[in-house]
Design a protein around this motif. Structure first.
Motif, PDB file in Angstrom:
ATOM      1  N   GLY A   1       0.673  -1.067   0.398  1.00  0.00           N
ATOM      2  CA  GLY A   1       0.344   0.033  -0.288  1.00  0.00           C
ATOM      3  C   GLY A   1       0.676   1.394   0.044  1.00  0.00           C
ATOM      4  O   GLY A   1       0.342   3.011  -0.378  1.00  0.00           O
ATOM      5  N   ASN A   2       1.948   1.064   0.753  1.00  0.00           N
ATOM      6  CA  ASN A   2       3.278   2.386   0.174  1.00  0.00           C
ATOM      7  C   ASN A   2       3.742   2.225  -0.960  1.00  0.00           C
ATOM      8  O   ASN A   2       4.068   4.032  -1.182  1.00  0.00           O
ATOM      9  CB  ASN A   2       4.214   2.252   1.616  1.00  0.00           C
ATOM     10  CG  ASN A   2       4.159   2.233   2.588  1.00  0.00           C
ATOM     11  OD1 ASN A   2       3.440   1.959   3.516  1.00  0.00           O
ATOM     12  ND2 ASN A   2       3.979   3.942   2.529  1.00  0.00           N
ATOM     13  N   SER A   3       3.709   1.198  -2.067  1.00  0.00           N
ATOM     14  CA  SER A   3       3.606   1.542  -3.088  1.00  0.00           C
ATOM     15  C   SER A   3       3.571   3.082  -3.882  1.00  0.00           C
ATOM     16  O   SER A   3       2.247   3.012  -3.995  1.00  0.00           O
ATOM     17  CB  SER A   3       3.729   0.059  -4.561  1.00  0.00           C
ATOM     18  OG  SER A   3       4.222  -0.867  -3.757  1.00  0.00           O
ATOM     19  N   GLY A   4       4.547   3.612  -4.858  1.00  0.00           N
ATOM     20  CA  GLY A   4       4.047   4.561  -5.512  1.00  0.00           C
ATOM     21  C   GLY A   4       3.973   6.155  -4.072  1.00  0.00           C
ATOM     22  O   GLY A   4       4.200   6.923  -4.909  1.00  0.00           O
ATOM     23  N   GLY A   5       4.504   5.876  -3.109  1.00  0.00           N
ATOM     24  CA  GLY A   5       3.818   7.096  -2.238  1.00  0.00           C
ATOM     25  C   GLY A   5       5.657   7.726  -2.568  1.00  0.00           C
ATOM     26  O   GLY A   5       6.368   7.243  -2.825  1.00  0.00           O
ATOM     27  N   PRO A   6       5.366   9.177  -1.852  1.00  0.00           N
ATOM     28  CA  PRO A   6       6.863  10.028  -1.604  1.00  0.00           C
ATOM     29  C   PRO A   6       7.463   9.772  -1.008  1.00  0.00           C
ATOM     30  O   PRO A   6       7.426   9.227   0.069  1.00  0.00           O
ATOM     31  CB  PRO A   6       6.169  11.056  -1.813  1.00  0.00           C
ATOM     32  CG  PRO A   6       5.026  11.452  -1.231  1.00  0.00           C
ATOM     33  CD  PRO A   6       4.356  10.326  -1.519  1.00  0.00           C
ATOM     34  N   LEU A   7       8.426   9.713  -0.905  1.00  0.00           N
ATOM     35  CA  LEU A   7       9.604   9.786   0.151  1.00  0.00           C
ATOM     36  C   LEU A   7      10.136  10.774   0.192  1.00  0.00           C
ATOM     37  O   LEU A   7      10.878  11.291  -0.573  1.00  0.00           O
ATOM     38  CB  LEU A   7      10.936   8.917   0.142  1.00  0.00           C
ATOM     39  CG  LEU A   7      12.099   8.278   0.276  1.00  0.00           C
ATOM     40  CD1 LEU A   7      11.663   7.871   1.864  1.00  0.00           C
ATOM     41  CD2 LEU A   7      13.069   7.929   0.430  1.00  0.00           C
ATOM     42  N   LEU A   8      10.560  11.533   0.563  1.00  0.00           N
ATOM     43  CA  LEU A   8      10.559  13.179   1.170  1.00  0.00           C
ATOM     44  C   LEU A   8      11.774  13.397   2.459  1.00  0.00           C
ATOM     45  O   LEU A   8      11.950  12.149   3.331  1.00  0.00           O
ATOM     46  CB  LEU A   8       9.631  14.132   2.316  1.00  0.00           C
ATOM     47  CG  LEU A   8       8.005  13.373   1.406  1.00  0.00           C
ATOM     48  CD1 LEU A   8       6.916  14.375   1.951  1.00  0.00           C
ATOM     49  CD2 LEU A   8       8.380  13.966   0.096  1.00  0.00           C
ATOM     50  N   ASP A   9      12.734  14.263   2.158  1.00  0.00           N
ATOM     51  CA  ASP A   9      13.669  14.538   2.674  1.00  0.00           C
ATOM     52  C   ASP A   9      13.420  15.147   4.281  1.00  0.00           C
ATOM     53  O   ASP A   9      11.855  14.995   4.242  1.00  0.00           O
ATOM     54  CB  ASP A   9      14.718  15.143   2.093  1.00  0.00           C
ATOM     55  CG  ASP A   9      14.548  16.723   1.739  1.00  0.00           C
ATOM     56  OD1 ASP A   9      13.348  17.900   1.935  1.00  0.00           O
ATOM     57  OD2 ASP A   9      15.072  16.787   0.618  1.00  0.00           O
ATOM     58  N   SER A  10      14.097  16.032   4.879  1.00  0.00           N
ATOM     59  CA  SER A  10      14.593  16.599   5.858  1.00  0.00           C
ATOM     60  C   SER A  10      13.726  18.433   5.607  1.00  0.00           C
ATOM     61  O   SER A  10      12.841  19.095   6.659  1.00  0.00           O
ATOM     62  CB  SER A  10      15.518  16.601   6.870  1.00  0.00           C
ATOM     63  OG  SER A  10      16.617  17.889   5.956  1.00  0.00           O
ATOM     64  N   LYS A  11      13.567  18.454   4.345  1.00  0.00           N
ATOM     65  CA  LYS A  11      13.008  19.763   4.080  1.00  0.00           C
ATOM     66  C   LYS A  11      11.121  19.744   3.352  1.00  0.00           C
ATOM     67  O   LYS A  11      10.585  21.070   2.997  1.00  0.00           O
ATOM     68  CB  LYS A  11      14.103  20.010   3.038  1.00  0.00           C
ATOM     69  CG  LYS A  11      15.123  20.746   3.692  1.00  0.00           C
ATOM     70  CD  LYS A  11      16.099  21.542   2.400  1.00  0.00           C
ATOM     71  CE  LYS A  11      17.347  22.731   3.265  1.00  0.00           C
ATOM     72  NZ  LYS A  11      18.030  21.220   3.876  1.00  0.00           N
ATOM     73  N   GLY A  12      10.939  18.421   3.051  1.00  0.00           N
ATOM     74  CA  GLY A  12       9.361  18.226   2.454  1.00  0.00           C
ATOM     75  C   GLY A  12       9.992  18.193   0.923  1.00  0.00           C
ATOM     76  O   GLY A  12       9.097  17.798   0.145  1.00  0.00           O
ATOM     77  N   GLN A  13      10.479  17.742   0.903  1.00  0.00           N
ATOM     78  CA  GLN A  13      10.672  17.391  -1.027  1.00  0.00           C
ATOM     79  C   GLN A  13      11.153  15.686  -1.582  1.00  0.00           C
ATOM     80  O   GLN A  13      11.445  14.843  -0.289  1.00  0.00           O
ATOM     81  CB  GLN A  13      12.103  17.859  -1.061  1.00  0.00           C
ATOM     82  CG  GLN A  13      12.421  19.718  -0.675  1.00  0.00           C
ATOM     83  CD  GLN A  13      13.577  20.196  -1.498  1.00  0.00           C
ATOM     84  OE1 GLN A  13      13.720  21.105  -1.685  1.00  0.00           O
ATOM     85  NE2 GLN A  13      15.281  19.689  -0.776  1.00  0.00           N
ATOM     86  N   VAL A  14      10.234  15.846  -2.347  1.00  0.00           N
ATOM     87  CA  VAL A  14      10.537  14.041  -2.926  1.00  0.00           C
ATOM     88  C   VAL A  14      12.328  13.904  -3.052  1.00  0.00           C
ATOM     89  O   VAL A  14      12.714  14.176  -4.030  1.00  0.00           O
ATOM     90  CB  VAL A  14       9.602  14.093  -4.436  1.00  0.00           C
ATOM     91  CG1 VAL A  14       9.905  12.752  -4.434  1.00  0.00           C
ATOM     92  CG2 VAL A  14       8.308  14.375  -3.613  1.00  0.00           C
ATOM     93  N   VAL A  15      12.784  12.582  -3.090  1.00  0.00           N
ATOM     94  CA  VAL A  15      14.195  12.246  -2.768  1.00  0.00           C
ATOM     95  C   VAL A  15      13.912  10.730  -3.967  1.00  0.00           C
ATOM     96  O   VAL A  15      15.046  10.314  -3.854  1.00  0.00           O
ATOM     97  CB  VAL A  15      14.599  12.361  -1.492  1.00  0.00           C
ATOM     98  CG1 VAL A  15      15.298  13.798  -1.307  1.00  0.00           C
ATOM     99  CG2 VAL A  15      13.874  11.903  -0.535  1.00  0.00           C
ATOM    100  N   GLY A  16      12.655  10.091  -3.987  1.00  0.00           N
ATOM    101  CA  GLY A  16      12.268   8.941  -3.937  1.00  0.00           C
ATOM    102  C   GLY A  16      10.943   8.828  -3.624  1.00  0.00           C
ATOM    103  O   GLY A  16      10.809   9.259  -3.927  1.00  0.00           O
ATOM    104  N   ILE A  17      10.342   7.312  -5.142  1.00  0.00           N
ATOM    105  CA  ILE A  17       9.408   7.367  -4.541  1.00  0.00           C
ATOM    106  C   ILE A  17       9.430   5.566  -3.943  1.00  0.00           C
ATOM    107  O   ILE A  17      10.059   5.091  -4.698  1.00  0.00           O
ATOM    108  CB  ILE A  17       8.734   6.550  -6.576  1.00  0.00           C
ATOM    109  CG1 ILE A  17       9.172   8.788  -7.246  1.00  0.00           C
ATOM    110  CG2 ILE A  17       7.382   5.953  -6.662  1.00  0.00           C
ATOM    111  CD1 ILE A  17       9.434   8.498  -7.811  1.00  0.00           C
TER     112      ILE A  17
END
Length: 470
Positions: A377-393
């Motif tokens: 269910g997590n698949s496709g979700g955003p991976l965010l850095d400490s600033k809230g930016q997308v660094v991965g899927i």
């Protein structure tokens, strides 16, 4: 083909491999005039039989690992003759037990394709040639393209200086069965194979395994015909009423959930391809606590497991920002998604961790390895850095049970995300504008989650259950 000479041992050592081949154009397979010597074909089939003794696979998105133990193979018993494909059943010569069924097809270039199905219901694809100069042992990606459209990544291992093998994942098997052209790219070399008779070939190999398991190699015959029942007698043909009833039976549909995130002001959403591949009917998306909206598929990239969706204009007020600077090992990350939606919570979940490695399984540099916990269910979700930016899927988690079976240890906190470089390339190719940023000050996890609430969606659809596909 006559009985093969027994090959005596197989030891896989992890060493550097060189593939000294340029771009190769390969024509149709030829059944009557094989371009490899009989001695080499026997060697290929026999060496292939060694691989079937023991394979332990860990498969997720595109990756696989396998190991082999020394064994011997004898055969073929019975026959498979379909177009340019020839083979039969093979046994483990050490104890005489049935191990697998395989078929080989030779091409004008001197390269052969080998397809095998074993007693553990595993499919394998191999490339063999006396012209190859491989170094035995290294595992590396093989990118397959079928009919210029669908793409699949396999992971192959050089079993000898002349034989390269890979486990066939389900989508590769499906495309191989129906395609007329397959292009394979490995280590910078390109191979083109005109495919024929692959549709009946795969059922014939399955028929071979079923019949030999039931009746033994002593009763092996022509496996190219319809499957037989355990007694060895051919099944009667289905009546027109039975055929009509079978075709009228719908696949059992089950709910499928994943996660996605908004990347443009036009309502474009990114998720994993495996989240929407096979969806039947409408695909729906909704922000946490809001009503569902219909989504349409704009484009997909099966090779990188990415899909681009789009909702109605004005459906979303916020969009994610993609990080410009490269992520580093040890950087903190936050995973947002909807695992086990409805079973645990209807809201999204937030997990934290670090970037454990800048590459995935088998040093695949398209992926990050992360310690943040993820679930189905997590698949496709955003991976965010400490600033809230997308660094991965978020893409996958390691199958703990299969890994434990293969290694004897239970893995912890080994999960994977697709790097933003692949995402940017995908969006650029889809001509979708997106927002990038270097970020400002670090945010606390609660603030990162609060901001993500406005652009992270639950993706839902109905799809055929895995059981109904079998």
């Amino acid at each position: 083909m006559a009985s093969v000479e027994v090959a005596r041992s197989l030891d896989i050592h992890v060493v550097t491999m060189e593939l000294r081949l340029g771009s190769i154009q390969i024509g149709h397979a030829h059944a009557q005039k094989p371009f490899l010597s009989l001695e080499f074909e026997r060697k290929v089939i026999s060496t292939w039989g060694l691989l079937m003794k023991r394979i332990v696979a860990i498969v997720f998105v595109w990756a696989g690992l396998f190991s082999c133990a020394p064994s011997n193979a004898a055969g073929p018993f019975g026959t498979i003759h379909l177009g340019g494909w020839h083979g039969g059943a093979y046994t483990n010569d050490a104890d005489g037990s049935f191990s697998h069924c395989a078929a080989l097809s030779s091409y004008a270039s001197g390269i052969s394709l080998l397809v095998s199905y074993n007693v553990k219901n595993q499919w394998l694809l191999a490339f063999a040639s006396s012209k190859f100069h491989l170094t035995k042992g290294e595992t590396f990606p093989i990118d397959l393209t079928f009919d210029g459209e669908s793409q699949v990544r396999l992971f192959g291992t050089a079993l000898s200086d002349q034989l390269l093998s890979a486990i066939m994942v389900p989508n590769a098997l499906r495309d191989f069965k129906k395609a007329t052209l397959m292009v394979a790219v490995a280590k910078g070399a390109t191979f083109q194979f005109a495919l024929s008779s692959t549709g009946p070939l795969l059922p014939a190999l399955s028929n071979c395994v079923t019949r030999v398991k039931a009746a033994g190699v002593d009763r092996a015959g022509d496996f190219s015909v319809a499957a037989a029942n355990p007694s060895g007698e051919a099944k009667p043909p289905a009546t027109s009423e039975q055929k009509a009833a079978d075709s009228a039976k719908p696949d059992k549909l089950v709910g499928r959930n994943g996660t996605g995130f908004v990347v443009s002001q036009s309502g474009h959403i990114v998720t994993n391809n495996h989240v929407v591949d096979g969806c039947v009917g409408d695909i729906q998306g909704n922000l946490s606590g809001e009503a569902q909206v219909p989504l349409r598929v704009v484009s997909t990239d099966k090779n990188n497991d990415l899909a681009l969706l789009q909702g109605p204009a004005g459906s979303f007020k916020a969009m994610a920002s993609i990080r410009d600077k490269p992520i580093r090992s040890g950087d903190s990350v936050v995973a947002i998604g909807y695992p086990y939606h409805g079973l645990l919570t209807s809201d999204f979940t937030v997990t934290t961790g670090i970037v454990s490695s800048l590459s995935g399984i088998l040093n695949d540099t398209r992926f990050l390895q992360i310690s943040a916990a993820v679930q189905p269910g997590n698949s496709g979700g955003p991976l965010l850095d400490s600033k809230g930016q997308v660094v991965g899927i978020v893409a996958a988690k390691l199958n703990a049970l299969k890994f434990a079976s293969a290694t004897g240890t239970i893995p912890e906190n080994i999960n994977f995300a697709i790097k933003p470089g692949a995402l940017r390339d995908f969006l650029d190719n889809s001509v979708v504008p997106y927002q990038t940023s270097d970020g400002q000050a670090d945010l606390g996890t609660p603030d990162i989650a609060k901001n993500a609430r406005d652009f992270t969606l639950l993706i839902s659809c109905m799809a055929a259950s895995e059981k109904s596909k079998k």
